[in-house]
Design an enzyme around this catalytic site. Structure first.
Site, PDB file in Angstrom:
ATOM      1  N   GLY A 498       4.700   8.787  -1.262  1.00  0.00           N
ATOM      2  CA  GLY A 498       5.634   9.863  -1.544  1.00  0.00           C
ATOM      3  C   GLY A 498       6.204  10.445  -0.277  1.00  0.00           C
ATOM      4  O   GLY A 498       5.846  10.055   0.832  1.00  0.00           O
ATOM      5  N   GLY A 500       7.056  14.262   1.069  1.00  0.00           N
ATOM      6  CA  GLY A 500       7.053  15.694   0.847  1.00  0.00           C
ATOM      7  C   GLY A 500       8.115  16.343   1.702  1.00  0.00           C
ATOM      8  O   GLY A 500       8.851  15.673   2.424  1.00  0.00           O
ATOM      9  N   GLY A 503       7.204  15.572   5.451  1.00  0.00           N
ATOM     10  CA  GLY A 503       6.813  14.256   5.929  1.00  0.00           C
ATOM     11  C   GLY A 503       6.284  13.374   4.818  1.00  0.00           C
ATOM     12  O   GLY A 503       6.084  13.822   3.685  1.00  0.00           O
ATOM     13  N   PRO A 504       6.068  12.100   5.132  1.00  0.00           N
ATOM     14  CA  PRO A 504       5.622  11.146   4.123  1.00  0.00           C
ATOM     15  C   PRO A 504       4.144  11.303   3.768  1.00  0.00           C
ATOM     16  O   PRO A 504       3.366  11.855   4.538  1.00  0.00           O
ATOM     17  CB  PRO A 504       5.858   9.794   4.790  1.00  0.00           C
ATOM     18  CG  PRO A 504       5.800  10.072   6.247  1.00  0.00           C
ATOM     19  CD  PRO A 504       6.282  11.470   6.441  1.00  0.00           C
ATOM     20  N   ASP A 617       7.565  26.300  -3.874  1.00  0.00           N
ATOM     21  CA  ASP A 617       8.213  25.006  -4.138  1.00  0.00           C
ATOM     22  C   ASP A 617       7.510  24.281  -5.291  1.00  0.00           C
ATOM     23  O   ASP A 617       7.227  23.103  -5.215  1.00  0.00           O
ATOM     24  CB  ASP A 617       8.232  24.152  -2.870  1.00  0.00           C
ATOM     25  CG  ASP A 617       9.259  23.022  -2.954  1.00  0.00           C
ATOM     26  OD1 ASP A 617      10.137  23.092  -3.840  1.00  0.00           O
ATOM     27  OD2 ASP A 617       9.179  22.081  -2.149  1.00  0.00           O
TER      28      ASP A 617
END
Ligand SMILES: *[C@@H]1O[C@H](CO)[C@@H](O)[C@H](O)[C@H]1NC(C)=O
Ligand SMILES: *[C@@H]1O[C@H](CO)[C@@H](O)[C@H](O)[C@H]1NC(C)=O
Ligand SMILES: *[C@@H]1O[C@H](CO)[C@@H](O)[C@H](O)[C@H]1NC(C)=O
Ligand SMILES: *[C@@H]1O[C@H](CO)[C@@H](O)[C@H](O)[C@H]1NC(C)=O
Ligand SMILES: *[C@@H]1O[C@H](CO)[C@@H](O)[C@H](O)[C@H]1NC(C)=O
Ligand SMILES: *[C@@H]1O[C@H](CO)[C@@H](O)[C@H](O)[C@H]1NC(C)=O
Ligand SMILES: *[C@@H]1O[C@H](CO)[C@@H](O)[C@H](O)[C@H]1NC(C)=O
Ligand SMILES: *[C@@H]1O[C@H](CO)[C@@H](O)[C@H](O)[C@H]1NC(C)=O
Ligand SMILES: *[C@@H]1O[C@H](CO)[C@@H](O)[C@H](O)[C@H]1NC(C)=O
Length: 805
Positions: A498, A500, A503-504, A617
């Protein structure tokens, strides 16, 4: 001398005719008429004109078609591109049923090469589509049409591909330069080998391949055109239709080597480039060589071998771009008697379809067996967008031109054949390497002195103690960067699960077998360190069954990572919005449990932990699911802590995701626990309806999901909302209660929204009378000005805005 005279005559004549705007002002010519330089045919609707033109600084003249009513002369078709007129005046006329260009002396420059069989009279006519046609009078059958002989431009209604029966190909060929219509080096055509795919060629070398369209379907390509694909035994072609017949649109193979899609902007009186290919360096055809995957990392092209393959180049994987041309070869060759299996590569543009087979009646499982049964089969995939449709594609031999999808492509999953040892290989290999040696460090006051610690770490067991307050002491395990790197296969793209906001996220496996998720903060993120510290401290303190558990963190130099427990079922969005990711649907019971679980997790953040924490979020992709489908809220990177009485804060930085942000937050930057309640309400409605708020479309109105729900609610038809995928029997009252709670949570005024504790009460009690919701905030899809919009590039993005206050 004669040349001089005639060219002077020509120039003055041309100048005169241009000055007077002299034109035939007709759309057709009959057999006894002709059109000379300076005269025009104009299509009946006034969209296109046909005439002779020349380019800057050149005495060469061509017969061409261009748009009539716009200031820039945009040529869309050229008849005599390879044989310009350069002396005496040219003339277009019909001779013996053939359309010809001749000069005064009768020399021919171009001909349609048609011959009418009878002595019937013929007419040529410029249609409003931009098509120049030749036909018998009183007949609608075309003897010849310019749409069958494209130059560099494809207009609506033209075709690109093959008419198998007539053995005719439609293709585009670029100009030689901006000023020279002569056939250039680039062409865009349909590769007749294998599955019909459009390819851009430079001479005979493939430069770019468009995304294969298996469905044979017509799709709304963008807001401007519907793209048409037809593939049957007679013909295979791409074409397009305009949504608005009055819009001016063109596709073009530019001499620069790009395929471009332009639309005329009636405000700026200019062509707007909507789209061009290749658009990034991974679009360049098979740049990574065979059996490699191209991926753009921080705007740089990177190549990775497919699972089971290694770099062919002798330098090994440490050189900068080792797969550049040689690509990858199989680690261990198949011998078709040993055990084998498949590894899944997610989110890719499927390999070039040259050596392949397709079967539309096989399931994916049959596909797998079929591929295993043939020694030369190297991979298979499900070709269609919808998972419900059966079907399978197999590849034989090398796999070419695979990339990790960008937003322009609907991604697919590719199953790559590997030997069985490769399937178990990873964990075995990792186990041998890392030896844990526990060294306990008790350091660090206040936030951390993580920096000092990394040099002294060896192996796994370094611990970092975090004192977040006088009386509290948290033990936050530190992980070694080497170990994390090994656990994630050196942060291999295939381990990426994924992306975010900061960052990954990678999946990994520790030497002890435990599966982890590693969030690696991007080095380029300037907020990274603060967000990281924030998240680490926060999460270290938070323990709740509906929150993702932080196992530790890892810091080294610029590298900052958070190590979480791994959630085998991934994020909620793949279940709630199955269309986009191919996930499966949820039963209502599971949906309801997820809604309640998220509510409990959020309540804990808002009230039950010692601090008030606002997530900021909350969205479907930030809710993860464990193996039993229990929801766990993740991604606290943007959360903030508050003292007990600080419920409101005005922020300069807006962080969040469109579709989930409350009005007061987006417009005024004010956030409170009620902003989270708003996001929760959106999430509840999305779960119930199975549709994304932001991407919601309805043929009858422009409302988003919130607006649509509100309308139905007011009309007393809220049950229409219920996800059509839902099973046949479900407790209607419970579903309706969820809809009502969802609407209460997304009310415009923060004060009207319930707290999470009330939400839980409302969800829990069957008898409680719920208040009537008021109008929701942001029920129209409206983006306030001044916010950096990037939503075109991704389905869902987290936005960041620095307000100049
Ligand atoms: C061609 O068009 C002109 C002008 O409309 C007309 O006078 C003439 O008769 C036409 N000739 C034929 C052969 O149709
Ligand atoms: C045309 O000629 C002028 C003057 O010689 C020159 O400045 C200009 O660049 C030329 N344009 C093109 C397209 O070649
Ligand atoms: C005109 O075309 C002819 C034949 O294509 C060529 O030989 C000649 O040089 C050209 N003249 C000019 C002025 O370009
Ligand atoms: C491309 O064309 C060149 C020269 O015409 C030829 O030598 C080469 O073999 C061709 N390549 C392919 C792949 O057809
Ligand atoms: C796609 O469009 C073409 C041309 O309009 C039409 O002939 C064809 O039937 C359409 N195909 C589908 C599946 O709708
Ligand atoms: C070709 O591409 C260039 C650069 O993008 C652009 O300026 C030019 O207008 C394009 N040519 C045509 C005919 O649109
Ligand atoms: C094929 O692989 C199996 C298992 O790896 C091995 O036992 C066998 O000897 C191999 N056969 C050949 C012909 O290499
Ligand atoms: C597709 O697969 C089915 C099931 O295996 C088989 O019966 C059928 O013949 C296959 N069709 C083609 C065209 O290969
Ligand atoms: C494997 O598939 C290829 C391509 O369809 C075919 O030519 C070959 O005969 C198949 N081999 C076997 C053993 O079925």
């Amino acid at each position: 001398m004669r040349l001089l005279v005639s060219s002077t005559v020509f120039s003055s004549l041309l100048a005169l005719s241009l000055m007077l705007g002299l034109c035939v002002c007709m759309d057709s010519l009959n057999q006894s008429q002709s059109m000379s330089e300076g005269e025009r045919l104009i299509s009946a609707g006034g969209k296109f004109q046909l005439g002779f033109f020349n380019t800057d600084n050149s005495s060469n003249r061509y017969l061409g078609i261009w748009f009539y009513n716009i200031p820039s002369k945009t040529i869309v078709w050229v008849a005599n591109r390879n044989k310009p007129l350069n002396g005496s005046l040219g003339l277009l006329k019909i001779e013996h049923g053939t359309l010809v260009i001749q000069d005064n002396s009768g020399q021919a420059y171009w001909s349609s090469n048609t011959r009418s069989l009878s002595s019937r009279s013929t007419t040529t006519k410029l249609l409003d589509s931009g098509n120049l046609v030749l036909k018998y009078d009183n007949s609608e059958t075309y003897l010849w049409q310019s749409f069958n002989y494209p130059t560099d431009t494809m207009l609506a209604g033209m075709k690109l591909g093959w008419d198998f029966k007539a053995g005719m190909e439609w293709q585009l060929t670029s100009w030689k330069s901006a000023e020279d219509p002569f056939a250039g080096h680039f062409s865009y055509s349909m590769d007749p080998r294998g599955f019909p795919q459009l390819k851009l060629f430079e001479d005979n070398i493939t430069r770019f391949r468009s995304h294969p369209r298996f469905g044979g379907i017509n799709t709304s390509f963008d807001s401007v055109i519907t793209s048409i694909f037809v593939y049957d035994s007679q013909e295979a072609y791409f074409s397009y239709d305009l949504h608005d017949q009055n819009s001016l649109v063109r596709f073009l193979v530019n001499y620069t080597g790009k395929v471009q899609h332009y639309k005329w902007n009636t405000q700026t009186l200019d062509w707007t480039l909507l789209y061009e290919s290749p658009s990034d360096s991974c679009e360049e055809y098979a740049k990574c060589g065979p059996n490699a995957v191209c991926v753009i990392v921080n705007a740089v092209r990177t190549c990775e071998c497919l699972p089971g393959y290694v770099s062919k180049s002798a330098e090994g994987p440490d050189t900068l771009d080792p797969w550049y041309s040689g690509g990858c070869i199989r680690k261990s060759p198949f011998n078709c008697s040993g055990p084998e299996g498949f590894k899944r590569v997610k989110r890719v543009k499927l390999p070039d379809l040259v050596l392949f087979e397709m079967n539309t009646s096989m399931t994916l499982k049959e596909c797998e067996n079929m591929c295993l049964g043939n020694c030369t089969c190297t991979a298979y995939a499900h070709p269609f967008e919808s998972r419900d449709k059966k079907g399978c594609v197999f590849w034989f031999g090398d796999l070419l031109d695979i990339r990790i999808s960008n937003a322009e492509y609907e991604p697919r999953e590719l199953f790559v054949r590997v030997v069985a040892s490769e399937l178990e290989g990873n964990s075995k290999r990792r186990k041998g390497v890392v030896v844990a040696a526990a060294v306990i460090l008790s350091v660090c006051s206040a936030i951390f002195c993580l920096w000092a610690s990394w040099r002294r770490r060896r192996g796994q067991g370094v611990r970092l103690d975090v004192h977040a307050g006088e009386e509290e002491k948290f033990e936050l395990p530190m992980f070694d960067v080497v170990m994390i790197s090994q656990a994630t296969n050196n942060f291999s793209h295939f381990n990426k699960i994924g992306q975010g906001g900061f960052g990954p996220v990678y999946k990994g496996q520790l030497p002890n077998g435990q599966e982890i998720a590693v969030k690696r903060l991007s080095e380029t993120s300037s907020q990274g360190l603060n967000e990281f510290k924030n998240e680490a401290v926060l999460i270290a303190k938070l323990q709740h069954r509906n929150l993702v558990k932080l196992l530790g963190c890892c810091i080294e130099g610029q590298e900052r990572m958070l190590v979480y427990e791994y959630m085998p079922n991934g994020s909620l969005d793949s279940f709630v919005f199955p269309g986009t990711t191919g996930g499966s649907c949820l039963l209502w019971r599971t949906k309801f449990n997820i809604i309640v679980g998220v509510a409990k997790g959020l309540l804990y953040l808002h009230q039950d932990s010692r601090l008030t924490i606002i997530h900021r979020d909350l969205k479907a992709s930030n809710v993860l699911l464990d193996s039993k489908m229990n929801p766990k809220i993740s991604d606290f990177g943007m959360a903030r802590t508050f003292g007990e009485d600080q419920f409101l804060e005005k922020t300069k930085r807006i962080v969040g995701t469109y579709g989930y942000m409350s009005p007061e937050y987006v417009v005024d930057g004010i956030f409170s626990i009620k902003s989270d309640v708003f996001s929760f309400g959106v999430l509840v409605l999305e779960i119930v309806c199975g549709k994304r708020n932001r991407e919601f479309h309805h043929p009858d109105h422009n409302f988003n999901l919130l607006g649509h729900t509100w309308n139905l609610w007011v009309e007393g038809k809220a049950h229409d909302l219920i996800d059509e995928q839902m099973e046949d029997s479900f407790p209607l009252a419970e579903v309706m209660r969820c809809i009502q709670v969802g609407l209460l949570c997304v009310q415009k005024c923060p004060e009207d929204r319930p707290t999470m504790s009330s939400v839980l009460l409302m969800l829990d009690s069957e008898s409680m009378r719920l208040p009537q919701p008021k109008k929701p905030g942001f029920y129209l899809e409206r983006i306030p000005d001044g916010i950096n919009r990037r939503e075109n590039t991704a389905k869902e993005i987290t936005i960041t805005l620095l307000e100049g206050r």
